[in-house]
Design a protein around this motif. Structure first.
Motif, PDB file in Angstrom:
ATOM      1  N   THR A 187       0.962  -0.927   0.062  1.00 56.27           N
ATOM      2  CA  THR A 187      -0.139   0.267   0.227  1.00 56.27           C
ATOM      3  C   THR A 187       0.846   1.642   0.263  1.00 56.27           C
ATOM      4  OG1 THR A 187      -0.211   0.302   2.158  1.00 56.27           O
ATOM      5  CG2 THR A 187      -1.891  -0.937   1.322  1.00 56.27           C
ATOM      6  N   ARG A 188       1.537   0.968   0.606  1.00 54.86           N
ATOM      7  CA  ARG A 188       2.433   2.199   0.247  1.00 54.86           C
ATOM      8  C   ARG A 188       4.621   2.846  -0.450  1.00 54.86           C
ATOM      9  NH1 ARG A 188      -0.080   1.813   5.015  1.00 54.86           N
ATOM     10  NH2 ARG A 188      -1.179   3.688   6.145  1.00 54.86           N
ATOM     11  N   GLY A 189       4.498   1.322  -1.647  1.00 54.89           N
ATOM     12  CA  GLY A 189       5.684   1.342  -1.756  1.00 54.89           C
ATOM     13  C   GLY A 189       7.052   1.153  -0.745  1.00 54.89           C
ATOM     14  N   VAL A 190       7.831   1.555  -1.089  1.00 57.18           N
ATOM     15  CA  VAL A 190       9.095   1.392  -0.672  1.00 57.18           C
ATOM     16  C   VAL A 190       8.968   2.085   0.873  1.00 57.18           C
ATOM     17  CG1 VAL A 190      10.399   0.456  -2.564  1.00 57.18           C
ATOM     18  CG2 VAL A 190      10.696   3.125  -1.467  1.00 57.18           C
TER      19      VAL A 190
ATOM     20  N   TRP B  60       0.334  -5.775  -5.896  1.00 62.01           N
ATOM     21  CA  TRP B  60       0.515  -6.825  -5.094  1.00 62.01           C
ATOM     22  C   TRP B  60       1.989  -7.172  -5.066  1.00 62.01           C
ATOM     23  CZ3 TRP B  60      -1.545 -12.310  -8.366  1.00 62.01           C
ATOM     24  CH2 TRP B  60      -2.422 -11.921  -7.986  1.00 62.01           C
ATOM     25  N   GLU B  61       2.327  -7.402  -3.716  1.00 58.24           N
ATOM     26  CA  GLU B  61       3.858  -7.733  -2.947  1.00 58.24           C
ATOM     27  C   GLU B  61       5.419  -7.984  -4.120  1.00 58.24           C
ATOM     28  OE1 GLU B  61       6.963  -6.106  -0.633  1.00 58.24           O
ATOM     29  OE2 GLU B  61       5.353  -5.400  -0.955  1.00 58.24           O
ATOM     30  N   HIS B  62       4.910  -8.962  -5.247  1.00 59.96           N
ATOM     31  CA  HIS B  62       5.646  -9.781  -5.787  1.00 59.96           C
ATOM     32  C   HIS B  62       5.621  -9.541  -7.224  1.00 59.96           C
ATOM     33  CE1 HIS B  62       1.623 -12.367  -6.210  1.00 59.96           C
ATOM     34  NE2 HIS B  62       3.072 -13.146  -7.867  1.00 59.96           N
ATOM     35  N   ASN B  63       4.754  -8.370  -7.188  1.00 63.32           N
ATOM     36  CA  ASN B  63       4.158  -8.585  -9.087  1.00 63.32           C
ATOM     37  C   ASN B  63       3.570  -6.852  -9.388  1.00 63.32           C
ATOM     38  OD1 ASN B  63       3.248  -7.794 -11.726  1.00 63.32           O
ATOM     39  ND2 ASN B  63       2.339 -10.004 -11.616  1.00 63.32           N
TER      40      ASN B  63
END
Length: 437
Positions: free
Chosen positions: A325-328, A355-358
């Motif tokens: 939800t917030r990038g890095v 999606w965290e992995h995509n």
């Protein structure tokens, strides 16, 4: 044609409804075009009393894209004759495209004393919550702003009911020229309310001193409820939705003014939509009030707990998906949530979630809306940012069904279970389109 009239005899001002002083309106022989002009912006048929078989008339203020409406029509499958007022053009267009009636206008620009509102029995209000919510700047939490808002509440009562007038005459320095009791030449010394002592413009004037004028929009719940009660005495129930961070001091202030206006019951409770089967958390406070009966707060509790719906189950996703939800950026609460649980509270920022992995796998509008209880294909209107803002702000339809159903003693549990089983059963695993960040 029907003639709208008012008895000429002077009514005792000891109850609501006797305070209004509407002019007689003879609508006999008016053409449809003339009736529409008189009623504008409300429906022309609202100028006339409803037939016994017709649905109750309801005003929905800050109506948004249709959360309350979907809850009543599609979840409860109940019929209310509702007209919503919404300032945001895209949200209004969304609701209209979904088959709901909207007046695109600032609530403050409309007159609660309009003759077309004479037979309105229900009022629904969802004022903007950004000034109260932790997700906003929380200007509503400032003590000075709250003090001003409570003053506006008191003034709303003075602009509708006024003050209680005892058996003696008003002193010359008070309200003798405005009091509807002792200024009446036929006054016989009885007590009652003085009637309006302020204009609505005067009521709203202190809002200009607040650091965020949206705080003052909350006062519209009382401005409209008290005006409709004093003017017509047909309003029977009220439902209000707001941020769960709304201070109890403010909620109690609303209740006290309603009680002073002889409303029988006004209660509030914080509800989380995840407890009612929604696939995302959505905690809001709901105030429910009834004019001539007691609100049954126990009706908000299902006979049996509703099943927990995970985001993955609702969206047809495989197990193990984590949503960023917030990038890095790192925050105390983390920047990801697991789709194997109900989603975190949906906000307009969902347009950038992935999606965290995509990182290319983002949410479609249908997916975002499904998490807050809308069917696939709901006609969201406007830019991507506008649509996700509507989704983030909307009242979840299941909660609209629970609250309205409880207020109207209409059983909501079985219809809600059917609705949730329907909308969460056939969602494709892959969206047809995704939202740009």
């Amino acid at each position: 044609m029907t003639t709208i009239t008012r008895p000429r005899s002077f009514a005792r001002l000891d109850t609501a409804g006797a305070l209004g002083t509407p002019e007689e309106s003879d609508l006999t022989g008016k053409t449809p075009e003339e009736l529409a002009e008189i009623a504008a912006p409300w429906p022309a048929e609202w100028l006339f009393p409803p037939e016994p078989w017709e649905a109750e008339r309801v005003i929905n203020l800050f109506a948004g894209p249709g959360g309350w409406d979907v809850g009543v029509r599609d979840v409860l499958e109940y019929d209310l004759d509702t007209v919503g007022v919404e300032m945001h053009k895209d949200a209004s267009a969304t609701a209209s495209a979904a088959g709901f009636r909207r007046i695109t206008a600032d609530v403050r620009s409309l007159d609660p004393k309009h003759p077309a509102l004479r037979w309105v029995v229900g009022l629904v209000v969802s004022a903007p919550c950004q000034c109260w919510s932790p997700a906003g700047k929380r200007a509503g939490q400032d003590p000075r702003n709250q003090e001003l808002l409570l003053d506006v509440f008191t003034m709303a009562f003075e602009a509708t009911f006024g003050h209680w007038h005892d058996s003696g005459e008003c002193s010359p320095c008070e309200w003798a020229d405005h009091c509807l009791i002792c200024s009446n030449p036929d006054w016989d010394g009885y007590a009652g309310f003085t009637g309006p002592l302020l204009t609505l413009d005067e009521v709203r004037a202190p809002i200009a001193q607040m650091t965020d004028e949206r705080i003052g929009l909350l006062a519209e719940v009382l401005i409209w409820a008290l005006t409709l009660t004093a003017q017509w005495d047909n309003l029977r129930w009220l439902a209000m939705e707001q941020s769960s961070a709304l201070p109890e001091t403010i909620l109690d202030g609303i209740r006290e003014e309603l009680w002073s206006a002889d409303w029988c019951s006004a209660e509030y409770r914080v509800l989380d939509a995840v407890d009612y089967g929604l696939a995302s958390r959505r905690k809001r406070v709901f105030l429910m009030a009834a004019r001539h009966s007691y609100v049954d707060m126990a009706a908000l509790t299902p006979a049996e707990p509703l099943p927990t719906t995970t985001a993955a189950d609702a969206l047809g996703w495989p197990e193990g998906i984590s949503v960023n939800t917030r990038g890095v950026r790192k925050t105390a609460g983390g920047n990801c949530w697991s789709a194997d649980k109900p989603a975190t509270g949906i906000t307009s920022k969902i347009r950038g979630w992935y999606w965290e992995h995509n990182k290319d796998r983002k949410f479609s509008l249908d997916e975002a809306a499904l998490l807050v209880g809308f069917r696939n294909g709901y006609p969201w209107t406007g830019s991507r940012s506008s649509c996700t803002q509507q989704i983030g702000d909307v009242v979840a339809p299941p909660m609209g069904a629970v609250v309205i159903g409880s207020l109207l003693s209409h059983h909501w549990e079985k219809p809600l279970r059917r609705y949730l089983a329907d909308i969460y059963a056939h969602t494709p695993a892959e969206p047809e389109h995704t939202l740009a960040a």
